[in-house]
Design a protein around this motif. Structure first.
Motif, PDB file in Angstrom:
ATOM      1  N   VAL A  82      27.169 -30.362  51.407  1.00 38.45           N
ATOM      2  CA  VAL A  82      27.623 -28.687  51.145  1.00 38.45           C
ATOM      3  C   VAL A  82      26.765 -27.789  51.979  1.00 38.45           C
ATOM      4  O   VAL A  82      25.728 -28.005  52.367  1.00 38.45           O
ATOM      5  N   VAL A  83      27.539 -26.783  52.471  1.00 37.35           N
ATOM      6  CA  VAL A  83      26.902 -25.591  52.907  1.00 37.35           C
ATOM      7  C   VAL A  83      26.515 -24.789  51.700  1.00 37.35           C
ATOM      8  O   VAL A  83      27.312 -24.347  51.010  1.00 37.35           O
ATOM      9  N   LEU A  84      24.982 -24.554  51.610  1.00 39.86           N
ATOM     10  CA  LEU A  84      24.445 -23.992  50.347  1.00 39.86           C
ATOM     11  C   LEU A  84      24.041 -22.711  50.680  1.00 39.86           C
ATOM     12  O   LEU A  84      23.327 -22.578  51.773  1.00 39.86           O
ATOM     13  N   CYS A  85      24.849 -21.800  50.174  1.00 39.13           N
ATOM     14  CA  CYS A  85      24.485 -20.305  50.251  1.00 39.13           C
ATOM     15  C   CYS A  85      24.016 -19.624  48.984  1.00 39.13           C
ATOM     16  O   CYS A  85      24.372 -19.715  48.025  1.00 39.13           O
ATOM     17  N   THR A  86      22.656 -18.980  49.325  1.00 37.54           N
ATOM     18  CA  THR A  86      22.114 -18.288  48.442  1.00 37.54           C
ATOM     19  C   THR A  86      21.588 -16.774  48.862  1.00 37.54           C
ATOM     20  O   THR A  86      22.252 -16.517  49.841  1.00 37.54           O
ATOM     21  N   LYS A  87      21.078 -15.940  47.858  1.00 38.72           N
ATOM     22  CA  LYS A  87      21.011 -14.600  48.059  1.00 38.72           C
ATOM     23  C   LYS A  87      19.531 -13.959  48.015  1.00 38.72           C
ATOM     24  O   LYS A  87      18.933 -14.841  47.383  1.00 38.72           O
ATOM     25  N   VAL A  88      19.083 -12.831  48.558  1.00 41.12           N
ATOM     26  CA  VAL A  88      18.031 -12.337  48.295  1.00 41.12           C
ATOM     27  C   VAL A  88      18.083 -10.776  47.945  1.00 41.12           C
ATOM     28  O   VAL A  88      19.185 -10.260  48.332  1.00 41.12           O
ATOM     29  N   GLY A  89      17.398 -10.243  47.162  1.00 39.16           N
ATOM     30  CA  GLY A  89      17.390  -8.952  46.740  1.00 39.16           C
ATOM     31  C   GLY A  89      17.713  -8.509  45.352  1.00 39.16           C
ATOM     32  O   GLY A  89      17.274  -7.670  44.888  1.00 39.16           O
ATOM     33  N   GLU A  90      18.329  -9.606  44.775  1.00 43.40           N
ATOM     34  CA  GLU A  90      18.459  -9.121  43.082  1.00 43.40           C
ATOM     35  C   GLU A  90      17.843 -10.437  42.493  1.00 43.40           C
ATOM     36  O   GLU A  90      18.100 -11.400  42.713  1.00 43.40           O
ATOM     37  N   GLN A  91      17.148 -10.120  41.510  1.00 44.88           N
ATOM     38  CA  GLN A  91      16.565 -11.086  40.611  1.00 44.88           C
ATOM     39  C   GLN A  91      17.152 -11.009  39.243  1.00 44.88           C
ATOM     40  O   GLN A  91      17.364  -9.888  38.870  1.00 44.88           O
ATOM     41  N   PHE A  92      17.096 -11.997  38.362  1.00 48.77           N
ATOM     42  CA  PHE A  92      17.943 -11.976  37.048  1.00 48.77           C
ATOM     43  C   PHE A  92      16.793 -12.594  36.066  1.00 48.77           C
ATOM     44  O   PHE A  92      16.953 -13.432  36.007  1.00 48.77           O
ATOM     45  N   GLU A  93      16.137 -11.780  35.449  1.00 49.16           N
ATOM     46  CA  GLU A  93      14.985 -12.313  34.228  1.00 49.16           C
ATOM     47  C   GLU A  93      15.092 -11.526  33.149  1.00 49.16           C
ATOM     48  O   GLU A  93      15.158 -10.437  33.069  1.00 49.16           O
ATOM     49  N   ASN A  94      14.996 -12.483  32.107  1.00 46.73           N
ATOM     50  CA  ASN A  94      14.923 -11.964  30.611  1.00 46.73           C
ATOM     51  C   ASN A  94      16.331 -11.056  30.287  1.00 46.73           C
ATOM     52  O   ASN A  94      16.124  -9.999  29.732  1.00 46.73           O
ATOM     53  N   GLY A  95      17.311 -11.388  30.690  1.00 48.77           N
ATOM     54  CA  GLY A  95      18.547 -10.724  30.687  1.00 48.77           C
ATOM     55  C   GLY A  95      18.560  -9.444  31.521  1.00 48.77           C
ATOM     56  O   GLY A  95      19.651  -8.829  31.125  1.00 48.77           O
ATOM     57  N   ARG A  96      17.805  -9.330  32.528  1.00 46.07           N
ATOM     58  CA  ARG A  96      18.025  -8.082  33.150  1.00 46.07           C
ATOM     59  C   ARG A  96      17.881  -8.282  34.591  1.00 46.07           C
ATOM     60  O   ARG A  96      17.074  -9.115  35.114  1.00 46.07           O
ATOM     61  N   SER A  97      18.912  -7.567  35.368  1.00 48.95           N
ATOM     62  CA  SER A  97      18.559  -7.485  37.122  1.00 48.95           C
ATOM     63  C   SER A  97      17.606  -6.468  37.319  1.00 48.95           C
ATOM     64  O   SER A  97      17.856  -5.358  37.028  1.00 48.95           O
ATOM     65  N   THR A  98      16.969  -6.775  38.436  1.00 47.77           N
ATOM     66  CA  THR A  98      16.040  -6.119  39.286  1.00 47.77           C
ATOM     67  C   THR A  98      16.427  -6.122  40.483  1.00 47.77           C
ATOM     68  O   THR A  98      16.646  -7.351  41.106  1.00 47.77           O
ATOM     69  N   HIS A  99      16.130  -5.131  41.520  1.00 48.87           N
ATOM     70  CA  HIS A  99      16.506  -5.280  42.810  1.00 48.87           C
ATOM     71  C   HIS A  99      15.131  -5.050  43.768  1.00 48.87           C
ATOM     72  O   HIS A  99      14.393  -4.211  43.353  1.00 48.87           O
ATOM     73  N   ASP A 100      14.874  -5.711  44.749  1.00 48.07           N
ATOM     74  CA  ASP A 100      13.663  -5.478  45.677  1.00 48.07           C
ATOM     75  C   ASP A 100      13.916  -6.305  47.084  1.00 48.07           C
ATOM     76  O   ASP A 100      14.216  -7.216  46.986  1.00 48.07           O
ATOM     77  N   PHE A 101      14.078  -5.474  48.129  1.00 52.56           N
ATOM     78  CA  PHE A 101      14.460  -5.803  49.261  1.00 52.56           C
ATOM     79  C   PHE A 101      13.208  -5.819  50.452  1.00 52.56           C
ATOM     80  O   PHE A 101      13.321  -5.897  51.530  1.00 52.56           O
TER      81      PHE A 101
END
Ligand SMILES: NC(=O)c1ccc[n+]([C@@H]2O[C@H](COP(=O)([O-])OP(=O)(O)OC[C@H]3O[C@@H](n4cnc5c(N)ncnc54)[C@H](OP(=O)(O)O)[C@@H]3O)[C@@H](O)[C@H]2O)c1
Length: 256
Positions: A82-101
């Protein structure tokens, strides 16, 4: 299944790609029906069944909760399929999204993704925009950091998954790949998709079924076979927990 070149990246991807939100996260999502995140063994079965269908593009992200971990556990020796694509910039922890670029967060995010995915490198990394599409590209270090990461061989290609046509157009200045929302209801990216194709930037579509709110057959037919996307888009990425429904989607893609 038909494989198409992903712009000038040197990668080829199946006409239907698989989006993995639902194997990792069931809260804070916009799907019409509630569902449970599959267990590790259920995820193993789903991932293998998706690969058996001929899907060669898997789209994931740290923001998709357990998805990267589930994929890493399931792919094993099939990683190379497979061509595996992931992302950066958004994390999801403890049911909550945060952004850091920031550069540090981008590097830390990729390190964690590689560990969870149990791989040395991914094939594609996209900026996971929170909607501040231009600001993220011009006022943070994320683009430069991804360019360095690519030079270091930790990914073959980099790109942008945003929300606005202006943001996508800006990304044409540096991205190998754009991921754009496009559906019967939302065609705001039509012009930039054409522009991307003309410049050799690979295009992936997201949310073509309106996250499950549009009539599936009609919506998919439109995303696959209507101008301008039919000839310009490499892969239509569909989220699903069901290999049966993905098989139906693939049959639709193979229809002349
Ligand atoms: N910001 C970003 O970067 C971003 C944002 C959104 C999406 N994405 C990516 O794009 C992918 C696709 O977007 P999405 O998951 O939001 O929405 P989507 O692909 O438009 O729709 C997915 C929904 O459609 C259902 N479905 C799939 N095939 C079907 C069929 N043949 N008949 C009936 N229902 C069907 C799925 O349910 P079942 O599970 O029951 O099949 C699922 O609930 C995501 O998984 C993710 O990888 C990225």
């Amino acid at each position: 299944m038909e494989q198409r070149p992903l712009g000038r990246t040197g990668l080829s991807v199946s006409r239907i790609g698989w989006g993995t939100v639902k194997i990792g996260r069931s809260t804070g999502v916009k799907y019409p029906d509630a569902f449970d995140v599959p267990s590790a063994s259920e995820a193993d079965w789903i991932v293998n069944a998706m690969l058996d269908l001929g899907i060669t593009l898997i789209d994931t992200a740290p923001a998709y909760g357990l998805a990267e971990e589930r994929l890493g556990g399931a792919l094993g020796s099939r990683r190379h399929e497979v061509v595996l694509c992931t992302k950066v910039g958004e994390q999801f922890e403890n049911g909550r999204s945060t952004h850091d670029f920031s550069a540090a967060s981008t590097r830390r995010s990729l390190e964690l993704s590689l560990r969870k995915l149990r791989t040395d490198a991914v094939d594609l990394i996209l900026v996971h925009s929170d909607g501040r599409d231009i600001e993220i590209q011009t006022e943070t270090d994320v683009v430069e950091t991804l360019q360095d990461i690519k030079k270091a061989g930790m990914t073959q290609a980099i790109g942008f998954s945003g929300k606005t046509p202006d943001g996508a157009a800006h990304a044409l200045g540096w991205a190998d790949v754009l991921m754009c929302e496009y559906s019967i209801d939302v065609q705001t990216h039509a012009a930039v998709i054409l522009q991307a194709a003309e410049q050799g930037v690979g295009v992936l579509l997201k949310k073509v079924l309106g996250s499950g709110h549009l009539p599936a057959a009609e919506a998919l037919d439109h995303a696959l076979h209507s101008a301008p996307v039919a000839s310009t888009v490499a892969s239509v990425v569909i989220g699903s927990l069901s290999p049966d429904r993905m098989a139906a989607n693939i049959r639709m893609a193979e229809r002349p």
